[in-house]
Motif scaffolding. Sequence first.
Motif, PDB file in Angstrom:
ATOM      1  N   TRP A  89       0.768  -1.192   0.037  1.00 43.83           N
ATOM      2  CA  TRP A  89      -0.091   0.083   0.087  1.00 43.83           C
ATOM      3  C   TRP A  89       0.941   1.189   0.086  1.00 43.83           C
ATOM      4  CZ3 TRP A  89      -4.515   2.361  -0.642  1.00 43.83           C
ATOM      5  CH2 TRP A  89      -4.673   3.585   0.159  1.00 43.83           C
ATOM      6  N   HIS A  99      -8.086  -6.246   3.384  1.00 44.46           N
ATOM      7  CA  HIS A  99      -7.073  -5.059   3.118  1.00 44.46           C
ATOM      8  C   HIS A  99      -6.160  -4.501   4.179  1.00 44.46           C
ATOM      9  CE1 HIS A  99      -5.112  -1.573   1.133  1.00 44.46           C
ATOM     10  NE2 HIS A  99      -5.051  -2.160   0.157  1.00 44.46           N
ATOM     11  N   LEU A 100      -5.151  -5.379   4.735  1.00 45.15           N
ATOM     12  CA  LEU A 100      -4.482  -5.194   5.970  1.00 45.15           C
ATOM     13  C   LEU A 100      -3.436  -4.442   5.298  1.00 45.15           C
ATOM     14  CD1 LEU A 100      -4.804  -8.690   7.572  1.00 45.15           C
ATOM     15  CD2 LEU A 100      -5.982  -6.569   7.922  1.00 45.15           C
ATOM     16  N   THR A 101      -2.987  -3.461   5.685  1.00 46.76           N
ATOM     17  CA  THR A 101      -1.690  -2.633   5.493  1.00 46.76           C
ATOM     18  C   THR A 101      -0.689  -2.336   6.721  1.00 46.76           C
ATOM     19  OG1 THR A 101      -2.838  -0.558   6.417  1.00 46.76           O
ATOM     20  CG2 THR A 101      -3.043  -1.174   4.075  1.00 46.76           C
ATOM     21  N   TYR A 152       0.295   5.783   0.033  1.00 47.61           N
ATOM     22  CA  TYR A 152      -0.544   6.816  -0.376  1.00 47.61           C
ATOM     23  C   TYR A 152      -0.832   7.274  -1.611  1.00 47.61           C
ATOM     24  CZ  TYR A 152      -1.743   6.470   4.505  1.00 47.61           C
ATOM     25  OH  TYR A 152      -2.149   6.020   5.953  1.00 47.61           O
TER      26      TYR A 152
END
Lengths: 99, 297
Positions: A9, A28-30, A11
Amino acid sequence: MDRPKVKGWSYPKSIDQFPMGSTCKSDHLTSINAGWRTVKPVIDQEVCINCLKCFLVCPDGAIDKSSKELEIDYDFCKGCGICAFECPVNAIKMIEEVK
Amino acid sequence: MLKLNAHTITNKEYFYGHKACGGCGESLALRHAMKILGENSFAALPAGCMAAVSFIYPNMAFTTNAMITPFAATASVASGIAAGLKALGIENTQTIGIAGDGGTADIGFQALSGAIDRNADIIFITTDNEAYMNTGIQKSGLTPYGTKTTTSPAGENLPGSITQKKNMFEIVAAHGITYAATASVGYIEDFLKKVQKAKDTKGTSYIQVFVPCPTGWGYPANETVSLAKAVVDSGLWYLAEYENGEFMLNKNPKEFTSAKDYLKKQSRFKHLNDADIEYIEEQRDKKWEIMRRKWNY
């Protein structure tokens, strides 16, 4: 180990890369939770009777039962110690985390 | 029916990587509910811990569809999702509303009452940790007598909360709901069975699950499950079902374990004196006398 993994991920760089509305994909693990831990559970496989009590009581689902031996996902274990407390044969020891 | 336990339930996680406190009972209940309901479920959660710990953009702990609702609207948003799925012809789905005790018994009450009245095809799960934890431990309608919270402080004049825990289970049952149950994360197999039953129910179903909160209650995080078991064994909470107009006690302890032992493990009850505990036991015995007389078991 069959547990959701952290996804790549970065930004968004410009406004049009942001999604419409305040939405995000599911699964959706960041980031991981391992940094929360001061003690970590370690399973003694010799003593373990595979009753799966620890798998049942883990609030984070960090114990995986898909292999022959139980595995702990240390990326997401927070070290709460419920597994060690509930284990009927004391096969789980909480060991202090050292850097 | 397949017996649900640690060996038979899926290894797959549908609620994973959330940021709840270590030892959180609420996330344990939610994790197991999602395991039974599966990947075709649509969850609606109001403002509260479970929404706050899973929807932290861009981190998303649900692997299924889920959305945050206005605080008062959990059951109406869930009803809307169910109606939308029906209109789109999408089949084999489960719509669930998951709210805390405040989001059910206080703020979300009218929406829930309306959904049961319409018999909307939803499952409503109340994760009951007996106060508003997400905002800093304020008293809710489900906070029991004698609890110290930030809005019901204990001191010389008051023993903490002076009201009794609202009887949500029977209030919901009084609507003539298709299926309602109480559960506890101390008896997880029983909870799994009830979620499966709710899944198989056409129409509204309601499950109120007792979930200890180490942060709000003040006890060591590793005792979550044993406390949730102790509360049932000591008679301060009960496992029951409501179906076809009849109440059923799932567990009827011959002898209660010590209520004092359960209470004194938690700092929210540390201030209680023997007279307070005696009063709590008196209220408990009164409740059980009625349940044993009127309910099946």
